[in-house]
Design a protein around this motif. Structure first.
Motif, PDB file in Angstrom:
ATOM      1  N   PHE A  48      35.159  59.109 -38.281  1.00 29.39           N
ATOM      2  CA  PHE A  48      35.289  60.293 -38.695  1.00 29.39           C
ATOM      3  C   PHE A  48      35.993  60.655 -40.142  1.00 29.39           C
ATOM      4  O   PHE A  48      36.545  61.709 -40.446  1.00 29.39           O
ATOM      5  CB  PHE A  48      35.923  61.363 -37.500  1.00 29.39           C
ATOM      6  N   GLY A  49      35.694  59.927 -40.949  1.00 27.77           N
ATOM      7  CA  GLY A  49      36.043  59.827 -42.132  1.00 27.77           C
ATOM      8  C   GLY A  49      35.241  60.648 -43.206  1.00 27.77           C
ATOM      9  O   GLY A  49      34.391  61.363 -42.749  1.00 27.77           O
ATOM     10  N   GLN A  50      35.178  60.111 -44.589  1.00 24.81           N
ATOM     11  CA  GLN A  50      34.489  60.747 -45.450  1.00 24.81           C
ATOM     12  C   GLN A  50      32.743  60.340 -45.148  1.00 24.81           C
ATOM     13  O   GLN A  50      32.132  61.300 -45.587  1.00 24.81           O
ATOM     14  CB  GLN A  50      34.706  60.166 -47.138  1.00 24.81           C
ATOM     15  N   VAL A  51      32.811  59.045 -44.619  1.00 24.02           N
ATOM     16  CA  VAL A  51      31.268  58.926 -44.378  1.00 24.02           C
ATOM     17  C   VAL A  51      30.781  59.937 -43.334  1.00 24.02           C
ATOM     18  O   VAL A  51      29.598  60.624 -43.547  1.00 24.02           O
ATOM     19  CB  VAL A  51      31.165  57.475 -44.072  1.00 24.02           C
ATOM     20  N   PHE A  52      31.448  60.104 -42.383  1.00 23.08           N
ATOM     21  CA  PHE A  52      31.047  61.189 -41.219  1.00 23.08           C
ATOM     22  C   PHE A  52      30.934  62.477 -41.732  1.00 23.08           C
ATOM     23  O   PHE A  52      29.864  62.963 -41.668  1.00 23.08           O
ATOM     24  CB  PHE A  52      32.022  61.129 -40.150  1.00 23.08           C
ATOM     25  N   GLN A  53      32.000  62.994 -42.934  1.00 22.86           N
ATOM     26  CA  GLN A  53      31.797  64.174 -43.490  1.00 22.86           C
ATOM     27  C   GLN A  53      30.641  64.381 -44.166  1.00 22.86           C
ATOM     28  O   GLN A  53      30.102  65.555 -44.360  1.00 22.86           O
ATOM     29  CB  GLN A  53      32.964  64.635 -44.110  1.00 22.86           C
ATOM     30  N   LEU A  54      30.312  63.485 -45.093  1.00 22.25           N
ATOM     31  CA  LEU A  54      29.539  63.764 -46.289  1.00 22.25           C
ATOM     32  C   LEU A  54      28.170  63.157 -46.110  1.00 22.25           C
ATOM     33  O   LEU A  54      27.310  63.579 -46.903  1.00 22.25           O
ATOM     34  CB  LEU A  54      30.152  63.095 -47.550  1.00 22.25           C
ATOM     35  N   PHE A  55      27.959  62.129 -45.269  1.00 23.79           N
ATOM     36  CA  PHE A  55      26.677  61.597 -45.086  1.00 23.79           C
ATOM     37  C   PHE A  55      25.614  62.440 -44.382  1.00 23.79           C
ATOM     38  O   PHE A  55      26.287  63.008 -43.491  1.00 23.79           O
ATOM     39  CB  PHE A  55      26.639  60.207 -44.394  1.00 23.79           C
ATOM     40  N   PRO A  56      24.447  62.320 -44.533  1.00 22.59           N
ATOM     41  CA  PRO A  56      23.547  63.356 -43.736  1.00 22.59           C
ATOM     42  C   PRO A  56      23.589  62.826 -42.117  1.00 22.59           C
ATOM     43  O   PRO A  56      24.013  61.526 -41.953  1.00 22.59           O
ATOM     44  CB  PRO A  56      22.136  63.143 -44.254  1.00 22.59           C
ATOM     45  N   PRO A  57      22.965  63.495 -41.276  1.00 21.16           N
ATOM     46  CA  PRO A  57      22.875  63.048 -39.924  1.00 21.16           C
ATOM     47  C   PRO A  57      21.963  61.824 -39.703  1.00 21.16           C
ATOM     48  O   PRO A  57      20.986  61.696 -40.396  1.00 21.16           O
ATOM     49  CB  PRO A  57      22.289  64.348 -39.184  1.00 21.16           C
ATOM     50  N   LEU A  58      22.249  61.065 -38.643  1.00 22.29           N
ATOM     51  CA  LEU A  58      21.330  59.907 -38.401  1.00 22.29           C
ATOM     52  C   LEU A  58      19.972  59.989 -38.556  1.00 22.29           C
ATOM     53  O   LEU A  58      19.194  59.407 -39.153  1.00 22.29           O
ATOM     54  CB  LEU A  58      21.802  59.257 -37.368  1.00 22.29           C
ATOM     55  N   GLU A  59      19.438  61.079 -37.622  1.00 22.72           N
ATOM     56  CA  GLU A  59      17.986  61.501 -37.609  1.00 22.72           C
ATOM     57  C   GLU A  59      17.351  61.721 -38.722  1.00 22.72           C
ATOM     58  O   GLU A  59      16.287  61.160 -39.222  1.00 22.72           O
ATOM     59  CB  GLU A  59      17.943  62.530 -36.552  1.00 22.72           C
TER      60      GLU A  59
END
Lengths: 424, 264
Positions: free
Chosen positions: B155-166
């Motif tokens: 739940f870091g920056q990648v979780f916050q800033l990257f778009p959802p998997l789908e």
């Protein structure tokens, strides 16, 4: 007369829920309540009532209108407790009142720091009270919405999710993107499951199945969630792990009920489609080994609380920047409010007096035709000097009051006494 | 003039990239409008610069590729409502444009058989095809990073800033499936142009063999996606393999036959 801006009321910091809910006003009750406060002398009023606060914003002098507002709130407590309303409440005046509303609108005063719902509630309060707000509060609420928007745009105060239920929605959203049209299966029929399911359905998720040890309870929840949810027993639920997008688990079982043995083969048949399992039960409902299955994303209560806590921490870092915006905007409003039309009113006031002086002088001169030109000039100088002496003190007092943000009341008095034009 | 326009575009892309990456390393986030406006302005200047180039040569090819990447990244930004694609596309486009400038941008020579619709379409489709494959690669890389973040519960920056998997999966699928036929059509147009206007195909055996190899790898990546219905991590790895094949073969062929007068 010292008309100022005042806020009085109760919020989640000063009163427990059982008290706050008694103070709450529905939209249909607001005009009546404000009418009473306005009748007591307030020049304008807005009533902001949410589950976390009930606040009167008034343009009023110190006592009668404020008393009327406290009395209104006291009536909600009833009986001998009427006088206790003040004990749960607070009052802020003038600049502090402005800053208070700006902080509220920015989400800085909310129970969940930075939550955005409050901005809609401030807008609704303003809409409902619009006819009774008056020009000052009209401007105050308009700018409060602007402050809320600025804080949300220029800082990250509203980013992330700050409660476990909303964290569940956020985590599911990071897997599926748009949640509208996704399907959810609920295991367990407790309050926690129902609350989280409600959060998901608010995002457009369709709860298609509710499974519980007893089918009656499952059916009751399915009915409350509306839509086409079907009630099942737990044993009937396992095959549906092949098709559902989200599984929300919150049974009261003392051990894991969703095991590799029960759902492993079923999930393998999903051909890589992601499955989000939200395990809200304590003790946990889902065997940790299930998370090892490809494309299964399993989160328990601790994980969701971690997401919420991280978001809250990030939001706290943004508080100084948000407070800075509130201060800037408070200064701007206060400058506007302090100098509210003071320059044009002074100009008009002096013009009116000058007109009177010139008219009276001309009339006097007609009767004093024997005066030499030098004497006539002396008389004119005298009238000018006298007028300046008369006007000096009111002008200085008005400007000083304006600088202190108290000019509004004096201006109102001046307009009424000398029949000046009302401001636009 | 060409160099000045490219330098302005480079500066705008560079600033946009730095601002996009700044929020990723925990600095204060920049308004989204600025993150879109800067590369938009850069692309506008870049378009003018590219329009003054001949479509021949290594530097011109790199410049056009960078432009396509920026434009695709902006479209993705619009579709995904997140600047994560620019974390990769920004540095890549800036690097490609920088390399193009270093290699030497100039109006350059016209193609031997003249510039006609066949040639222009060949260049445009080939560059667009490669850019789409690069976008598929970027979406696949973002997918794998977000997947790891979600699986490991960071739940870091990648979780916050990257778009959802789908959404990343959809972007990867679209870019791969659109990129492969686009590139194929671009190559076929080159063959047609050579046969009709240049008196035959003037390429070495190595280029034909390795070109075919790349085409087969890319075709396989599309086939497993469309026919075998691969999804998730396996599909992401297939996309990465396809783009890696394009990149490695290109670099190998360029090393074997250096020179800036031709793109390949």
């Amino acid at each position: 007369m010292s008309v100022g801006i005042q806020v009085l009321g109760v919020n989640h910091r000063t009163a427990p829920l059982e008290i706050r809910e008694r103070f709450a006003h529905g939209p249909h009750e607001v005009p009546g309540a404000l009418a009473r406060v306005l009748a007591a002398g307030a020049a304008g009023g807005v009533l902001l009532s949410t589950c976390n606060r009930t606040e009167f914003y008034l343009v009023a002098d110190d006592e009668p209108a404020v008393e009327a507002a406290w009395s209104l709130l006291g009536e909600r407590l009833g009986g001998t407790a009427r006088a206790a309303a003040r004990e749960y409440g607070y009052v802020a005046r003038d600049r502090e009142a402005v800053r208070h509303l700006y902080r509220v609108s920015a989400g800085l005063d909310s129970m969940i720091l930075g939550e955005s719902q409050i901005q809609g509630q401030v807008r609704d309060a303003w809409e409902v009270s619009r006819a009774q707000a008056g020009p000052v509060l009209h401007r105050l609420f308009q700018t409060a919405l602007h402050v809320g928007a600025r804080v949300r745009t220029e800082t990250a105060l509203g980013m992330g999710t700050a409660s476990a239920a909303s964290a569940a929605v956020a985590v599911a959203g990071k897997i599926f993107g748009d949640l509208a049209g996704r399907t959810a299966l609920i295991l367990g029929a407790g309050d926690v499951a129902e609350l989280a399911a409600t959060c998901l359905t608010n995002e457009g998720v369709q709860v298609t199945l509710v499974a519980n040890r007893t089918q009656e309870r499952a059916r009751a929840i399915a009915e409350r969630l509306g839509g086409a949810a079907r009630a099942l027993t737990l044993e009937e639920a396992w095959p549906h792990f092949a098709t559902t997008d989200i599984a929300l688990c919150s049974t009261a079982a003392p051990h894991a009920v969703v095991t590799w043995e029960r759902v492993g083969d079923v999930i393998a048949a999903r051909r890589g489609r992601p499955l989000c399992i939200l395990d809200l039960a304590v003790p946990r409902d889902v065997e940790p080994a299930v998370a090892q299955l490809e494309n299964v994303f399993l989160y328990d209560v601790d994980d969701l609380q971690t997401v919420a806590a991280q978001a809250t921490a990030r939001r706290r870092d943004e508080v100084p920047a948000a407070e800075q915006i509130v201060e800037e905007e408070t200064d701007l409003f206060w400058a506007w409010y302090g100098g509210l039309g003071v320059v044009p009113v002074i100009k008009e006031f002096r013009g009116r007096m000058e007109h009177l002086r010139a008219a009276e002088l001309e009339r006097a001169m007609r009767q004093l035709g024997h005066l030499s030109p030098e004497d006539r000039a002396r008389v004119e100088q005298f009238s000018q000097a006298l007028l300046n002496k008369f006007l000096h003190q009111p002008t200085v007092a008005l400007k000083a009051a304006a600088e202190q943000g108290r000019g509004y009341g004096l201006l109102e008095a001046l307009r009424r006494l000398f029949g000046l034009e009302a401001p636009e | 003039m060409i160099l000045t326009l490219h330098l302005i575009a480079l500066a705008l892309y560079g600033v946009a990239t730095v601002l996009a990456l700044a929020q990723f390393v925990g600095l204060r986030s920049v308004p989204r409008a600025l993150l879109i406006a800067l590369p938009c302005a850069g692309a506008a200047v870049h378009v003018v610069g590219v329009s003054q180039l001949s479509l021949v040569g290594f530097a011109a090819g790199l410049s056009m590729l960078a432009l396509c990447l920026v434009l695709l990244s902006l479209v993705s930004e619009r579709l995904l409502r997140g600047s994560a694609v620019s974390f990769f596309a920004g540095p890549l486009a800036t690097g490609l444009l920088g390399l193009a400038i270093l290699t030497g941008l100039a109006p350059g020579a016209e193609p031997s058989a003249g510039r006609n619709a066949w040639f222009i379409l060949h260049v445009a489709l080939s560059v667009l095809g490669v850019a789409l494959l690069a976008l598929a690669f970027i979406a696949a890389a973002l997918y794998l990073l977000q997947f790891r973040e979600l699986k490991s519960k960071h739940f870091g920056q990648v979780f916050q800033l990257f778009p959802p998997l789908e959404r990343l999966e959809q972007l990867n699928r679209f870019a791969l499936i659109a990129g492969f036929p686009t590139l194929t059509l671009g190559v076929l147009l080159a063959l047609g142009y050579a046969a009709r206007f240049a008196g035959g195909l003037h390429v070495g055996k190595a280029q034909i063999v390795w070109g075919l190899f790349t085409w087969v790898v890319l075709g396989w990546a599309v086939w497993v996606r469309v026919v075998r219905r691969w999804a998730g991590r396996r599909a992401a790895f297939a996309s990465i393999a396809g783009f890696a094949a394009v990149l490695l073969v290109y670099v190998a062929l360029k090393l074997a036959q250096p020179g800036a007068e031709r793109f390949l």
